[in-house]
Write a protein that holds these residues in place. Sequence first.
Motif, mmCIF file in Angstrom:
data_model
loop_
_atom_site.group_PDB
_atom_site.id
_atom_site.type_symbol
_atom_site.label_atom_id
_atom_site.label_comp_id
_atom_site.label_asym_id
_atom_site.label_seq_id
_atom_site.Cartn_x
_atom_site.Cartn_y
_atom_site.Cartn_z
ATOM 1 N N LEU A 243 0.829 -1.209 0.000
ATOM 2 C CA LEU A 243 0.000 0.000 0.000
ATOM 3 C C LEU A 243 0.863 1.259 0.000
ATOM 4 C CD1 LEU A 243 -2.860 1.207 0.203
ATOM 5 C CD2 LEU A 243 -2.635 1.086 2.686
ATOM 6 N N SER A 247 0.745 4.394 -2.536
ATOM 7 C CA SER A 247 0.548 5.744 -2.020
ATOM 8 C C SER A 247 1.631 6.697 -2.513
ATOM 9 C CB SER A 247 0.534 5.727 -0.490
ATOM 10 O OG SER A 247 -0.502 4.887 -0.008
ATOM 11 N N ARG A 253 -6.149 10.067 -1.888
ATOM 12 C CA ARG A 253 -6.716 8.867 -1.289
ATOM 13 C C ARG A 253 -7.600 8.183 -2.338
ATOM 14 N NH1 ARG A 253 -6.292 7.486 3.783
ATOM 15 N NH2 ARG A 253 -5.406 8.923 5.332
ATOM 16 N N PRO A 255 -9.398 4.358 -3.349
ATOM 17 C CA PRO A 255 -9.644 2.960 -2.962
ATOM 18 C C PRO A 255 -8.904 2.012 -3.894
ATOM 19 C CG PRO A 255 -11.608 3.926 -3.955
ATOM 20 C CD PRO A 255 -10.639 5.038 -3.771
ATOM 21 N N ARG A 278 -12.039 0.548 5.972
ATOM 22 C CA ARG A 278 -10.908 0.877 5.102
ATOM 23 C C ARG A 278 -9.606 0.999 5.891
ATOM 24 N NH1 ARG A 278 -12.791 4.651 0.035
ATOM 25 N NH2 ARG A 278 -14.789 3.596 -0.353
ATOM 26 N N GLY A 280 -6.250 2.753 5.398
ATOM 27 C CA GLY A 280 -5.650 3.788 4.565
ATOM 28 C C GLY A 280 -4.426 4.418 5.189
ATOM 29 N N LYS A 281 -3.745 3.669 6.075
ATOM 30 C CA LYS A 281 -2.538 4.193 6.695
ATOM 31 C C LYS A 281 -1.712 3.053 7.259
ATOM 32 C CE LYS A 281 0.190 7.495 8.168
ATOM 33 N NZ LYS A 281 0.945 8.336 7.199
ATOM 34 N N LEU A 308 -8.395 -1.710 1.045
ATOM 35 C CA LEU A 308 -7.165 -0.936 1.070
ATOM 36 C C LEU A 308 -7.396 0.381 0.341
ATOM 37 C CD1 LEU A 308 -4.374 -3.571 0.302
ATOM 38 C CD2 LEU A 308 -5.043 -2.628 2.518
ATOM 39 N N GLU A 309 -6.882 1.456 0.909
ATOM 40 C CA GLU A 309 -7.032 2.788 0.306
ATOM 41 C C GLU A 309 -5.694 3.505 0.411
ATOM 42 O OE1 GLU A 309 -10.524 5.926 0.647
ATOM 43 O OE2 GLU A 309 -9.268 5.950 2.450
ATOM 44 N N SER A 310 -5.244 4.116 -0.685
ATOM 45 C CA SER A 310 -3.952 4.801 -0.652
ATOM 46 C C SER A 310 -3.967 5.908 0.391
ATOM 47 C CB SER A 310 -3.585 5.343 -2.036
ATOM 48 O OG SER A 310 -4.565 6.251 -2.498
ATOM 49 N N GLU A 311 -2.786 6.240 0.899
ATOM 50 C CA GLU A 311 -2.672 7.012 2.129
ATOM 51 C C GLU A 311 -2.808 8.522 1.952
ATOM 52 O OE1 GLU A 311 0.476 4.840 4.826
ATOM 53 O OE2 GLU A 311 1.119 4.738 2.732
ATOM 54 N N TRP A 382 -10.879 -2.124 -6.862
ATOM 55 C CA TRP A 382 -12.076 -1.321 -6.609
ATOM 56 C C TRP A 382 -12.982 -1.283 -7.835
ATOM 57 C CZ3 TRP A 382 -14.289 -0.184 -2.344
ATOM 58 C CH2 TRP A 382 -15.275 0.816 -2.288
#
Length: 422
Positions: A243, A247, A253, A255, A278, A280-281, A308-311, A382
Motif C-alpha cells: 500500500l 501511495s 486517497r 480505494p 478501510r 488507509g494508513k 485498502l485505500e492509498s494514504e 475497486w
Amino acid sequence: MNTPPSRQSGLTDKAKHEVLERVLKALDSKFYKPELLGNDWQSAVTSHRAAIESAATPDAFEQAMTELLQVLKTSHLGFFHGTARRASSRAALSATYLSDETPYGSRWIFQDVHDGGAAALAGIESGNILLRVDGKEIVPPEHPVFPMGSTSTLHIIANDGNERTVSVNVARPKGKKLQFVEPTLVQSKKLGESLGYLKVAMFPGMIGVEVSNAMSDAVAELGDVGRLIVDLRGNTGGGAGALRLMSLMTPDRVPVGYSPNKRWAARDLATVKTGFPRLGKIPATTRFLWLLGLRFLPALVTQSPIVLESEGLGPKPYDGRIILLVDRHTASAAEMVTIFAKENKLATIVGEKTAGRLLSATSVKVGHGFRLALPTGAYYTWNGTALEGSPIEPDVVVDFSWQDRRNRVDGQLQKALELIAG
C-alpha cells in the motif's frame, strides 16, 4: 499423550487417512471459492484416495497429496511437513528463473537475482545457466529445491561462457512459517539529474511497517526527481506494505481493492463494498500495530473484507511520469500495485505479463506435523477486476532476453529509459 511421528519415522495408514480428512475439512471450511469443490473435485478425491492412503513414504505421501491439490488449479495452495526446511530458488536464493533451450539442452536460466539474497552473494547473475545442484543434473520441468540452513553446490554456465561451481549458503528462515530468506528489500539510485530508480524485491510482513518505511526513505533520498522508474521484476508479493508503494504513486486517497472470503462468494459485492472498513494508513512503527488490531477487530470477527485505500501522501514531483517494470515473476501484492497503477493511469507498465497469482492465503495444521497452505480470499480491485489466473498485460511489451543479459544488456530497463526520456 501421543507424540506425532516425525517426517523420518513414517506414517501409519490411520495417520494418512486422518491427515487427508483434515485437509478436506479445512478446504470445505476455508477455501475461497466453494464452487470449485463440486462434483469434479469429489471425483478427484475418490480417484486419488488410494494413492494417498497407501503411500509408502512420507515423501510419497506429500507428493500424492500435492497431486490431488493440483486438480483445483489455483495459486497459494500447498501441502508440506512442518519440519521441512527446503525451498524453491525464489524463496531460498531470492532468485527466479525460466526454462529455455540452450547449447546445453533444456535448462533453467536465472532471470531475477535480488541483491542481498543467497544467489547474489554467491556471485550468480541474471543470464547464468543452471546445470546441477549438489551433483544432481537438473532439467526442466523438474525444479531445483534447496535445503534451508545448509550449503548447496551449484554448477552453472557463467555469463562469460565458462562452467563454474558456486557454493550457496541458504540461511534458515525467521520462524517456522516464514519459508523465505529476505534479500535487500528496497534500493534506490539516480539514473540521471532528474531521474530516480526504485527497486522493491518483496513486501514481507502482514502489515509491512519495515518495508513501508524503507520505501518512503528511499524516495526521500532521491530528492526532487521529476521522473521515476519503479522496478517490481521478480517481486513475488507479500502483505499490506505494498500500500505504501501505491501511495507514493498518487497524491490522493484512492480505494485500491479488497479480499472477500468464501462467506461473500454469492454476494453482489458492487452494492456492499462501500460499507467495508478501510485501511488507509500504514503505522510508522510496530508499536502502534495493536491500535490497528483494535480498530479492525469487529471486521475480523464478522469476517468482513477490509478495503485498502492509498494514504494520501500528497503530490510528488514525479507524479504522472512513472514507468513500472514487471515480468512473469511479478506476483501477488506486486500485482496489486501493477493493476492499481494501470487502472488509475498512474504509470506506464513495461515488461512481460505478470504471474496472475493474487489471492489472500493462510496455512493450517492438519495433523502429524503437516500443514495445508490454502487461499482464503479472492482479490478484487475497486473497479471489480479479479486477477487470479489473469496475468496483467503491460502497456509496452518487452520480453526478457537471457541472451542479452549474458551480454550485460537489460532490454526492459533500456526501453523504460527510452520511454521516460521521451
